[in-house]
Design a protein around this motif. Structure first.
Motif, short mmCIF file in Angstrom:
data_model
loop_
_atom_site.label_atom_id
_atom_site.label_comp_id
_atom_site.label_asym_id
_atom_site.label_seq_id
_atom_site.Cartn_x
_atom_site.Cartn_y
_atom_site.Cartn_z
N GLU A 119 0.85 -1.19 0.00
CA GLU A 119 0.00 0.00 0.00
C GLU A 119 0.89 1.24 0.00
O GLU A 119 1.90 1.29 0.70
CB GLU A 119 -0.91 0.02 1.23
CG GLU A 119 -1.88 -1.13 1.31
CD GLU A 119 -3.06 -0.98 0.36
OE1 GLU A 119 -3.28 0.13 -0.15
OE2 GLU A 119 -3.75 -1.99 0.15
N ALA A 120 0.49 2.26 -0.73
CA ALA A 120 1.30 3.48 -0.87
C ALA A 120 1.64 4.11 0.47
O ALA A 120 2.76 4.59 0.67
CB ALA A 120 0.59 4.49 -1.77
N PHE A 121 0.72 4.09 1.43
CA PHE A 121 0.97 4.74 2.71
C PHE A 121 2.08 4.08 3.51
O PHE A 121 2.68 4.71 4.38
CB PHE A 121 -0.33 4.87 3.54
CG PHE A 121 -0.89 3.58 4.06
CD1 PHE A 121 -0.52 3.09 5.30
CD2 PHE A 121 -1.83 2.87 3.32
CE1 PHE A 121 -1.06 1.90 5.79
CE2 PHE A 121 -2.38 1.69 3.81
CZ PHE A 121 -1.99 1.21 5.04
N VAL A 122 2.40 2.84 3.21
CA VAL A 122 3.54 2.15 3.83
C VAL A 122 4.74 2.19 2.89
O VAL A 122 5.85 2.50 3.29
CB VAL A 122 3.18 0.69 4.19
CG1 VAL A 122 4.41 -0.08 4.66
CG2 VAL A 122 2.08 0.65 5.24
N LEU A 123 4.50 1.88 1.64
CA LEU A 123 5.58 1.67 0.67
C LEU A 123 6.32 2.96 0.31
O LEU A 123 7.56 2.95 0.24
CB LEU A 123 5.01 1.01 -0.58
CG LEU A 123 5.99 0.60 -1.66
CD1 LEU A 123 7.08 -0.31 -1.11
CD2 LEU A 123 5.23 -0.09 -2.80
N GLN A 144 12.25 -2.03 -6.14
CA GLN A 144 11.56 -2.80 -7.17
C GLN A 144 10.07 -2.89 -6.87
O GLN A 144 9.24 -2.80 -7.78
CB GLN A 144 12.17 -4.21 -7.26
CG GLN A 144 13.59 -4.23 -7.77
CD GLN A 144 14.20 -5.61 -7.64
OE1 GLN A 144 14.44 -6.08 -6.52
NE2 GLN A 144 14.42 -6.27 -8.77
N VAL A 145 9.74 -3.09 -5.60
CA VAL A 145 8.33 -3.15 -5.20
C VAL A 145 7.65 -1.81 -5.51
O VAL A 145 6.55 -1.76 -6.05
CB VAL A 145 8.18 -3.53 -3.72
CG1 VAL A 145 6.72 -3.56 -3.30
CG2 VAL A 145 8.86 -4.87 -3.42
N TRP A 146 8.34 -0.70 -5.19
CA TRP A 146 7.79 0.63 -5.46
C TRP A 146 7.66 0.86 -6.96
O TRP A 146 6.65 1.40 -7.43
CB TRP A 146 8.64 1.71 -4.80
CG TRP A 146 8.19 3.10 -5.09
CD1 TRP A 146 8.87 4.07 -5.76
CD2 TRP A 146 6.94 3.71 -4.72
NE1 TRP A 146 8.13 5.23 -5.83
CE2 TRP A 146 6.94 5.03 -5.19
CE3 TRP A 146 5.82 3.25 -4.03
CZ2 TRP A 146 5.88 5.90 -5.02
CZ3 TRP A 146 4.74 4.12 -3.84
CH2 TRP A 146 4.78 5.43 -4.33
N ALA A 147 8.65 0.45 -7.75
CA ALA A 147 8.61 0.64 -9.20
C ALA A 147 7.41 -0.07 -9.83
O ALA A 147 6.86 0.39 -10.83
CB ALA A 147 9.91 0.16 -9.84
N ALA A 148 6.99 -1.18 -9.24
CA ALA A 148 5.86 -1.95 -9.76
C ALA A 148 4.52 -1.48 -9.19
O ALA A 148 3.47 -1.94 -9.62
CB ALA A 148 6.05 -3.43 -9.43
#
Length: 162
Positions: A119-123, A144-148
């Motif tokens: 979730e964006a609020f954590v990531l 990588q998780v954020w890029a995806a």
């Protein structure tokens, strides 16, 4: 033995006050913290005021269950109510997102990696301070998780906690 913990902190009730207080207590107990910028995010799972969220990296001698208990007590000291629905406004929410390379999804309250990691609020805040840390299930770096993430191209308002 020292462990590296990555935390997510959030609040949508007097957020700046409670997040500053939580950071002060974390520093007092654990020492130096790596703290991300704070961002404003809409409430997830209910209609309510926006949350302010940030991430923290820290070292601890506590194991994950003991740290989780300490963090719950921190929340309680700052008015966290546990007699309301899970998805509701709160003064303080502090979760262990990553803890070394631990993977645990037991029957208790501790779930690492935290399922909200994507979730964006954590990531987003975590990516700001730990892009090269690996998520232990997939082995992917946080970058990588954020890029995806579908949220990657969105704008998130930074919030000054001062």
């Amino acid at each position: 033995m020292k462990h590296r913990a990555w935390l997510s902190l959030g609040s949508n009730l007097q957020a700046q006050h409670y997040l500053r207080a939580a950071l002060d207590e974390l520093r007092e107990r654990f020492g130096t913290l790596l703290v991300s910028p704070a961002y404003r995010f809409p409430a997830v799972g209910f209609v309510g005021p926006d949350f302010i969220n940030l991430a923290v990296g820290m070292d601890t001698e506590l194991d994950a269950p003991a740290l989780n208990d300490w963090l719950h007590a921190l929340e309680d000291r700052h008015g966290r109510r546990r007699d309301v629905p899970r998805f509701s406004s709160r003064t303080l929410d502090v979760d262990i997102v990553l803890f070394d390379d631990l993977v645990t999804h037991g029957a208790g309250p501790l779930c690492v990696p935290r399922k909200e990691l994507t979730e964006a609020f954590v990531l987003k805040p975590l990516h700001d301070i730990a892009p090269d840390v690996r998520e232990p299930v997939s082995g992917q770096r946080i970058a990588q998780v954020w890029a995806a993430s579908p949220a990657r191209g969105q704008y998130f308002e930074r919030v000054d906690l001062a």
